[in-house]
Every structure is written in C-alpha cells, then in structure tokens.
Design a protein around this motif. Structure first.
Motif, PDB file in Angstrom:
ATOM      1  N   ALA A 114       0.832  -1.207   0.000  1.00 38.87           N
ATOM      2  CA  ALA A 114       0.000   0.000   0.000  1.00 38.87           C
ATOM      3  C   ALA A 114       0.867   1.258   0.000  1.00 38.87           C
ATOM      4  CB  ALA A 114      -0.928  -0.012   1.214  1.00 38.87           C
ATOM      5  N   VAL A 115       1.915   1.269   0.819  1.00 38.57           N
ATOM      6  CA  VAL A 115       2.827   2.423   0.859  1.00 38.57           C
ATOM      7  C   VAL A 115       3.517   2.592  -0.480  1.00 38.57           C
ATOM      8  CG1 VAL A 115       4.928   3.341   1.902  1.00 38.57           C
ATOM      9  CG2 VAL A 115       3.180   2.297   3.352  1.00 38.57           C
ATOM     10  N   ARG A 116       3.967   1.473  -1.047  1.00 34.24           N
ATOM     11  CA  ARG A 116       4.681   1.520  -2.326  1.00 34.24           C
ATOM     12  C   ARG A 116       3.787   2.061  -3.439  1.00 34.24           C
ATOM     13  NH1 ARG A 116       5.855  -3.983  -3.429  1.00 34.24           N
ATOM     14  NH2 ARG A 116       7.510  -3.873  -1.894  1.00 34.24           N
ATOM     15  N   SER A 117       2.555   1.584  -3.526  1.00 36.70           N
ATOM     16  CA  SER A 117       1.672   2.023  -4.606  1.00 36.70           C
ATOM     17  C   SER A 117       1.242   3.473  -4.435  1.00 36.70           C
ATOM     18  CB  SER A 117       0.432   1.116  -4.674  1.00 36.70           C
ATOM     19  OG  SER A 117      -0.361   1.251  -3.508  1.00 36.70           O
ATOM     20  N   ARG A 118       1.170   3.937  -3.182  1.00 39.23           N
ATOM     21  CA  ARG A 118       0.726   5.304  -2.928  1.00 39.23           C
ATOM     22  C   ARG A 118       1.859   6.314  -3.048  1.00 39.23           C
ATOM     23  NH1 ARG A 118       1.666   7.933   1.533  1.00 39.23           N
ATOM     24  NH2 ARG A 118       2.083   6.019   2.708  1.00 39.23           N
ATOM     25  N   ALA A 119       3.052   5.933  -2.607  1.00 44.20           N
ATOM     26  CA  ALA A 119       4.100   6.938  -2.421  1.00 44.20           C
ATOM     27  C   ALA A 119       5.290   6.825  -3.364  1.00 44.20           C
ATOM     28  CB  ALA A 119       4.610   6.879  -0.978  1.00 44.20           C
ATOM     29  N   VAL A 120       5.423   5.690  -4.081  1.00 39.61           N
ATOM     30  CA  VAL A 120       6.620   5.463  -4.890  1.00 39.61           C
ATOM     31  C   VAL A 120       6.242   5.128  -6.327  1.00 39.61           C
ATOM     32  CG1 VAL A 120       8.756   4.159  -5.122  1.00 39.61           C
ATOM     33  CG2 VAL A 120       7.806   4.584  -2.839  1.00 39.61           C
ATOM     34  N   GLY A 121       6.932   5.759  -7.276  1.00 36.04           N
ATOM     35  CA  GLY A 121       6.815   5.412  -8.684  1.00 36.04           C
ATOM     36  C   GLY A 121       8.156   4.914  -9.182  1.00 36.04           C
ATOM     37  N   MET A 122       8.139   3.965 -10.141  1.00 42.11           N
ATOM     38  CA  MET A 122       9.385   3.346 -10.602  1.00 42.11           C
ATOM     39  C   MET A 122       9.457   3.356 -12.116  1.00 42.11           C
ATOM     40  SD  MET A 122      12.122   1.706  -9.459  1.00 42.11           S
ATOM     41  CE  MET A 122      13.486   1.086 -10.440  1.00 42.11           C
ATOM     42  N   VAL A 123      10.617   3.782 -12.642  1.00 41.84           N
ATOM     43  CA  VAL A 123      10.886   3.748 -14.077  1.00 41.84           C
ATOM     44  C   VAL A 123      12.066   2.808 -14.302  1.00 41.84           C
ATOM     45  CG1 VAL A 123      11.495   5.064 -16.133  1.00 41.84           C
ATOM     46  CG2 VAL A 123      10.081   6.121 -14.353  1.00 41.84           C
ATOM     47  N   PHE A 124      11.841   1.778 -15.123  1.00 44.96           N
ATOM     48  CA  PHE A 124      12.876   0.779 -15.379  1.00 44.96           C
ATOM     49  C   PHE A 124      13.623   1.094 -16.676  1.00 44.96           C
ATOM     50  CE2 PHE A 124       9.546  -1.265 -12.910  1.00 44.96           C
ATOM     51  CZ  PHE A 124      10.259  -1.889 -11.895  1.00 44.96           C
ATOM     52  N   GLN A 125      14.759   0.419 -16.864  1.00 50.63           N
ATOM     53  CA  GLN A 125      15.600   0.676 -18.029  1.00 50.63           C
ATOM     54  C   GLN A 125      14.865   0.424 -19.337  1.00 50.63           C
ATOM     55  OE1 GLN A 125      19.369  -1.375 -17.995  1.00 50.63           O
ATOM     56  NE2 GLN A 125      19.885  -0.781 -20.070  1.00 50.63           N
ATOM     57  N   PHE A 126      14.094  -0.657 -19.407  1.00 51.73           N
ATOM     58  CA  PHE A 126      13.431  -1.023 -20.650  1.00 51.73           C
ATOM     59  C   PHE A 126      11.933  -0.719 -20.624  1.00 51.73           C
ATOM     60  CE2 PHE A 126      17.178  -3.793 -20.291  1.00 51.73           C
ATOM     61  CZ  PHE A 126      17.825  -3.455 -21.472  1.00 51.73           C
ATOM     62  N   GLY A 127      11.513   0.131 -19.699  1.00 54.50           N
ATOM     63  CA  GLY A 127      10.115   0.526 -19.649  1.00 54.50           C
ATOM     64  C   GLY A 127       9.225  -0.481 -18.957  1.00 54.50           C
ATOM     65  N   GLU A 128       9.400  -1.778 -19.305  1.00 52.76           N
ATOM     66  CA  GLU A 128       8.627  -2.869 -18.698  1.00 52.76           C
ATOM     67  C   GLU A 128       7.123  -2.656 -18.876  1.00 52.76           C
ATOM     68  OE1 GLU A 128      10.195  -5.416 -17.804  1.00 52.76           O
ATOM     69  OE2 GLU A 128      12.218  -4.622 -17.606  1.00 52.76           O
TER      70      GLU A 128
ATOM     71  N   LEU B 199      -4.577  -0.745  -9.945  1.00 52.91           N
ATOM     72  CA  LEU B 199      -3.937  -1.605  -8.942  1.00 52.91           C
ATOM     73  C   LEU B 199      -3.813  -0.890  -7.605  1.00 52.91           C
ATOM     74  CD1 LEU B 199      -1.153  -3.287 -11.108  1.00 52.91           C
ATOM     75  CD2 LEU B 199      -3.228  -4.358 -10.200  1.00 52.91           C
ATOM     76  N   ALA B 200      -3.809   0.461  -7.662  1.00 55.14           N
ATOM     77  CA  ALA B 200      -3.786   1.261  -6.428  1.00 55.14           C
ATOM     78  C   ALA B 200      -5.195   1.634  -5.982  1.00 55.14           C
ATOM     79  CB  ALA B 200      -2.951   2.519  -6.638  1.00 55.14           C
ATOM     80  N   ARG B 201      -6.190   0.987  -6.603  1.00 57.27           N
ATOM     81  CA  ARG B 201      -7.601   1.121  -6.238  1.00 57.27           C
ATOM     82  C   ARG B 201      -8.183   2.495  -6.559  1.00 57.27           C
ATOM     83  NH1 ARG B 201      -8.950  -3.403  -3.430  1.00 57.27           N
ATOM     84  NH2 ARG B 201      -7.271  -4.554  -2.397  1.00 57.27           N
ATOM     85  N   SER B 202      -7.714   3.106  -7.626  1.00 59.45           N
ATOM     86  CA  SER B 202      -8.336   4.351  -8.099  1.00 59.45           C
ATOM     87  C   SER B 202      -9.608   4.015  -8.870  1.00 59.45           C
ATOM     88  CB  SER B 202      -7.373   5.108  -9.020  1.00 59.45           C
ATOM     89  OG  SER B 202      -6.252   5.568  -8.316  1.00 59.45           O
ATOM     90  N   ASP B 203     -10.542   4.966  -8.928  1.00 57.48           N
ATOM     91  CA  ASP B 203     -11.737   4.725  -9.724  1.00 57.48           C
ATOM     92  C   ASP B 203     -11.370   4.757 -11.199  1.00 57.48           C
ATOM     93  OD1 ASP B 203     -12.936   7.505 -11.038  1.00 57.48           O
ATOM     94  OD2 ASP B 203     -11.667   7.838  -9.263  1.00 57.48           O
ATOM     95  N   ARG B 204     -12.043   3.932 -11.993  1.00 58.00           N
ATOM     96  CA  ARG B 204     -11.654   3.712 -13.387  1.00 58.00           C
ATOM     97  C   ARG B 204     -11.696   4.983 -14.219  1.00 58.00           C
ATOM     98  NH1 ARG B 204     -11.018  -0.712 -16.531  1.00 58.00           N
ATOM     99  NH2 ARG B 204     -11.719  -2.040 -14.812  1.00 58.00           N
ATOM    100  N   GLN B 205     -12.804   5.736 -14.153  1.00 57.68           N
ATOM    101  CA  GLN B 205     -12.912   6.920 -15.012  1.00 57.68           C
ATOM    102  C   GLN B 205     -11.921   8.004 -14.600  1.00 57.68           C
ATOM    103  OE1 GLN B 205     -14.682   7.151 -17.914  1.00 57.68           O
ATOM    104  NE2 GLN B 205     -13.371   8.960 -18.089  1.00 57.68           N
ATOM    105  N   GLY B 206     -11.775   8.204 -13.302  1.00 57.49           N
ATOM    106  CA  GLY B 206     -10.795   9.178 -12.841  1.00 57.49           C
ATOM    107  C   GLY B 206      -9.391   8.791 -13.263  1.00 57.49           C
TER     108      GLY B 206
END
Length: 216
Positions: A69-83, A100-107
């Motif tokens: 939950a902390v990771r999805s809310r507070a951290v973003g990750m960019v990888f070398q090959f985009g993934e 995956l972080a439980r945001s509403d779909r339209q928002g």
C-alpha cells in the motif's frame, strides 16, 4: 543503512535524504549495489541494519500488504526497458497502475490521458507501436499516475540512442519541480547524472558527493 549479500557487505553506514522537488543521481561501478539500493527503498530487499523511511513511514519490517500500500501510494518506478505490457495501449498501461492502487476507473483514465498528453505520448493501439523514447515517456506517466512523493529510475536511458537519451533525461530531471516529487536516478552515464541537483557515487559501501566538474 547497512546491507550484506551473503558474506559480502554492500553498504556501510550509508545515509541519503531526498526532499520533494529535488533530484539525486547515483553512479558507481558495476556490482557496487546501485540497483540493490533502489530495491531497499522499494522494500523488495530488507537491509540487515538501519532504517528506510518513505514519506515518514518506516518500511523496514512492514507486513506485505501494508508495504504494498505504501509503495503504490508513495513510490513510482521507471525501469531501463520501460517494462510495459506490449499488448496494451499506452493509456491502458498507465491506467492499470492506477487501478492496482484502487483508483476509480474513469478518474484514472482522465488522469492517465492528461499525463500522456503532457509528456507527448501519441495514441496507439499497443505500446509495441511506440518508439523507444515514447515507451519510456509512457513508463514515466505510469510511474506518476498515483502522484508519488518519490520517483525512482534504474538506468532509465541505458537502452536509448544518444538523441532520445538526452530528451528523456531532460524530461526526467524536470519532473521533481513539475510534480513536487523527489527523484532518485541510478545511472552509469555521467552526462545523465550531471543533470541532477546532486550527484553521488556509491563505492565501497559509501555514498560520496561528486562535484559537477568531476567524472562520475
């Protein structure tokens, strides 16, 4: 923070503070532990001693659900090959991270489209249709979709040609002030590292400042 891998000690009294709006680049020889450092910040590896705090929350020892939950809310990750998921459109790749972080779909779709527009990513049926630079910008949008306080990037320009590398690096290092997040970049490229507010070199388990005029 200290961390040992088997009988080998990777970090020794390592300390790093990253503030909102600030960018830090970490360089160092292969095997020095740069990617391991990011894994510790993500909570994927638990250091053998010390603490790791993200937005004031101590993540060492957190239960898996709370850590996720902390990771999805507070951290973003960019990888070398985009993934990215190649069969999904750029929009759906970014929206998926929000769902995956439980945001509403339209928002989530509205925010994702705005980010992609802001970052100059064209519409496409699949992410396979994008250029290397466009895929990395999509990966940046995905990392930003949940408005993280901390953005991590592991060799984000390592797979790009020189022109695309420079454009992507310019975009990345403009993000902290634009989105009020901290940016921690691991890179072998001294030209990319030089764009950061601070350059540090990880060697022999210690982070040491690198002056802008020195080679990383």
């Amino acid at each position: 923070m200290a961390h040992a891998l088997g009988a080998r000690k990777l970090f020794s009294e390592l300390s790093l503070t990253l503030r909102p709006g600030e960018s830090v680049a970490v360089t160092g020889p292969s095997g020095s532990g740069k990617s391991t450092l990011l894994s510790c910040v993500l909570g994927l590896i638990r250091p053998s001693a010390g603490s790791v705090k993200v937005t004031g929350t101590e993540i060492v020892g957190l239960r898996p659900a709370r850590l996720a939950a902390v990771r999805s809310r507070a951290v973003g990750m960019v990888f070398q090959f985009g993934e990215l998921l190649p069969e999904l459109s750029p929009l759906d790749n970014v929206v998926l991270a929000a769902l995956l972080a439980r945001s509403d779909r339209q928002g989530a779709r509205d925010r994702a489209q705005k980010l992609l527009d802001d970052l100059g990513v064209p519409q496409a049926a699949t992410s396979e249709e994008l250029s290397g630079g466009e895929r990395q910008r999509t990966a940046v949008a995905r990392a930003l979709i949940n408005e993280p306080a901390l953005l991590l990037a592991d060799e984000p320009t390592g797979a790009l040609d020189t022109e695309t590398r420079d454009r992507t690096a310019e975009l990345l290092f403009g993000l902290p002030r634009r989105y009020a997040c901290g940016l921690l970049v691991v890179t072998h490229d001294p030209g990319v590292a030089a764009r950061a507010d601070r350059m540090l070199r990880l060697e022999a388990g210690v982070l040491k400042p690198v002056s802008s005029g020195a080679s990383a």
